[in-house]
Scaffold this active site. Structure first.
Site, PDB file in Angstrom:
ATOM      1  N   GLN A   1      -2.606 -12.104   8.157  1.00  0.00           N
ATOM      2  CA  GLN A   1      -2.800 -11.856   6.718  1.00  0.00           C
ATOM      3  C   GLN A   1      -2.069 -12.925   5.899  1.00  0.00           C
ATOM      4  O   GLN A   1      -2.608 -13.461   4.924  1.00  0.00           O
ATOM      5  CB  GLN A   1      -2.288 -10.461   6.359  1.00  0.00           C
TER       6      GLN A   1
ATOM      7  N   LEU B   1       9.028  -2.467  11.596  1.00  0.00           N
ATOM      8  CA  LEU B   1       8.761  -1.391  10.640  1.00  0.00           C
ATOM      9  C   LEU B   1       7.321  -1.500  10.144  1.00  0.00           C
ATOM     10  O   LEU B   1       6.819  -2.586   9.865  1.00  0.00           O
ATOM     11  CB  LEU B   1       9.717  -1.481   9.458  1.00  0.00           C
ATOM     12  N   SER B   2       6.669  -0.337  10.056  1.00  0.00           N
ATOM     13  CA  SER B   2       5.293  -0.275   9.564  1.00  0.00           C
ATOM     14  C   SER B   2       5.075   1.134   9.031  1.00  0.00           C
ATOM     15  O   SER B   2       5.584   2.106   9.618  1.00  0.00           O
ATOM     16  CB  SER B   2       4.320  -0.536  10.723  1.00  0.00           C
TER      17      SER B   2
ATOM     18  N   HIS C   1       9.496  -3.395   3.159  1.00  0.00           N
ATOM     19  CA  HIS C   1       9.030  -3.582   1.775  1.00  0.00           C
ATOM     20  C   HIS C   1      10.227  -3.794   0.837  1.00  0.00           C
ATOM     21  O   HIS C   1      10.174  -4.629  -0.070  1.00  0.00           O
ATOM     22  CB  HIS C   1       8.270  -2.334   1.292  1.00  0.00           C
TER      23      HIS C   1
ATOM     24  N   MET D   1       0.841  -1.201   0.000  1.00  0.00           N
ATOM     25  CA  MET D   1       0.000   0.000   0.000  1.00  0.00           C
ATOM     26  C   MET D   1       0.878   1.253   0.000  1.00  0.00           C
ATOM     27  O   MET D   1       0.406   2.345   0.323  1.00  0.00           O
ATOM     28  CB  MET D   1      -0.944  -0.005   1.202  1.00  0.00           C
ATOM     29  N   GLY D   2       2.146   1.089  -0.364  1.00  0.00           N
ATOM     30  CA  GLY D   2       3.021   2.242  -0.506  1.00  0.00           C
ATOM     31  C   GLY D   2       3.565   2.755   0.820  1.00  0.00           C
ATOM     32  O   GLY D   2       3.482   2.093   1.844  1.00  0.00           O
ATOM     33  N   TYR D   3       4.144   3.969   0.755  1.00  0.00           N
ATOM     34  CA  TYR D   3       4.875   4.577   1.871  1.00  0.00           C
ATOM     35  C   TYR D   3       5.916   3.559   2.351  1.00  0.00           C
ATOM     36  O   TYR D   3       5.953   3.174   3.511  1.00  0.00           O
ATOM     37  CB  TYR D   3       3.939   5.012   3.001  1.00  0.00           C
TER      38      TYR D   3
END
Ligand code: PAF
Length: 295
Positions: free
Chosen positions: A154, A185-186, A37, A30-32
């Site tokens: 998930q 990290l989030s 990631h 979902m980006g950012y």
């Protein structure tokens, strides 16, 4: 790196790659983007010849009153990070491209796995995730799709869905990436005010104490959960939503801790809702702890 906003264009590009013999990897996001990631993309690039990362803030996985509008976004920053990581294509559709008919009439619901833990606090969340991941797998038909283990529920849900629906993709779970002080990290860490940021590593600290208890021989889920709760109680800024010890594959309760076990916590800290977990692989007296990696 190519930047693609249209489904038809992405499909054509992937067809070309596949005709050239490429193994195709997908990293849904979902980006950012953060280092977690980036680690997914690097792993995908190591294992695949053509890697697509999607950046799409999926409206249908946010409930009423949740942070859809304020969810952090930075497409240019994301594109730069993906390019550096070696990603081949950034898929960044808008909502109309993903949902041309508006709210879909088709639902993807995975029974049982999504019912409690995060599913209890966020009733529409996992149906939204299942729907958008199904769409991304249908659009890209990747050979492998990469998900972070931080979202342990998930990951279990997507794995089961991919098996039930016979998607070709291998679902690959990748280690949680942590700050030096242990905070997972989030993208939502961006919501943390300085005092909350200071308190946040208490979540991983408590999970580590729980894992140590299991390593020392404890196999009673209730005892481990209570220990984690008592450590979390030392940080008054945390509003604990759940602490659970579950089967990591089915997310169901266990009579005794055995096999692959998820120790999971969700807590509110100011405006942020944070989740974290460690995975324990228990075989008799042997316990392997997967707690993630420090950046
Ligand atoms: O984990 C996430 O960022 C999202 O839930 C996902 C898998 C990209 C679906 O929108």
């Amino acid at each position: 790196m190519e930047r693609i906003a249209k489904v038809a264009v992405l499909r054509r590009r992937i067809d070309v790659a596949r005709r050239e013999g490429a193994r195709v990897g997908l990293v849904p996001t979902m980006g950012y983007l953060h280092a977690g990631h980036v680690a997914l993309v690097r792993r995908a690039c190591a294992e695949c010849d053509f890697v697509v990362a999607s950046v799409f803030v999926n409206p249908f996985q946010f409930g009423e009153g949740e942070d859809l509008d304020s969810y952090p976004r930075d497409l240019e920053g994301d594109a730069a990070k993906l390019e550096t990581a070696g990603c081949h294509a950034l898929f960044c559709p808008d909502a109309e491209e993903m949902y041309p008919e508006g709210r879909p009439l088709t639902h993807v619901h995975v029974d049982v796995i999504g019912d409690d833990l995060c599913g209890a606090a966020r009733p529409v969340h996992f149906d939204g995730v299942a729907l958008v991941v199904t769409k991304l797998l249908a659009i890209c038909e990747p050979d492998a799709a990469y998900f972070g283990r931080k979202d342990g529920q998930q990951l279990a849900l997507v794995r089961r869905m991919a098996t039930d629906l016979s998607f070709r993709a291998e679902i690959v779970g990748c280690p949680t990436v942590r700050e030096a002080d242990g905070l997972a990290l989030s993208s939502r860490n961006a919501y943390l005010a300085p005092a909350d940021r200071e308190a946040a590593p208490a979540i991983f600290g408590a999970l580590r104490v729980g894992a140590q208890l299991v390593t020392a021989g404890e196999r009673e889920p209730r005892v481990v959960v209570e220990k984690i709760r008592s450590v979390l109680a030392d940080e008054p800024r945390l509003d604990v939503e759940y602490v659970e010890a579950r089967d990591a594959r089915t997310i169901q309760p266990l009579a005794r801790l055995d096999g692959e076990v998820l120790l999971a916590v969700a807590a509110r800290l100011g405006p942020a809702r944070l989740i974290d977990n460690v995975v324990l692989r228990i075989d008799g007296d042997s316990v392997e702890v997967e707690a993630g990696e420090i950046t």
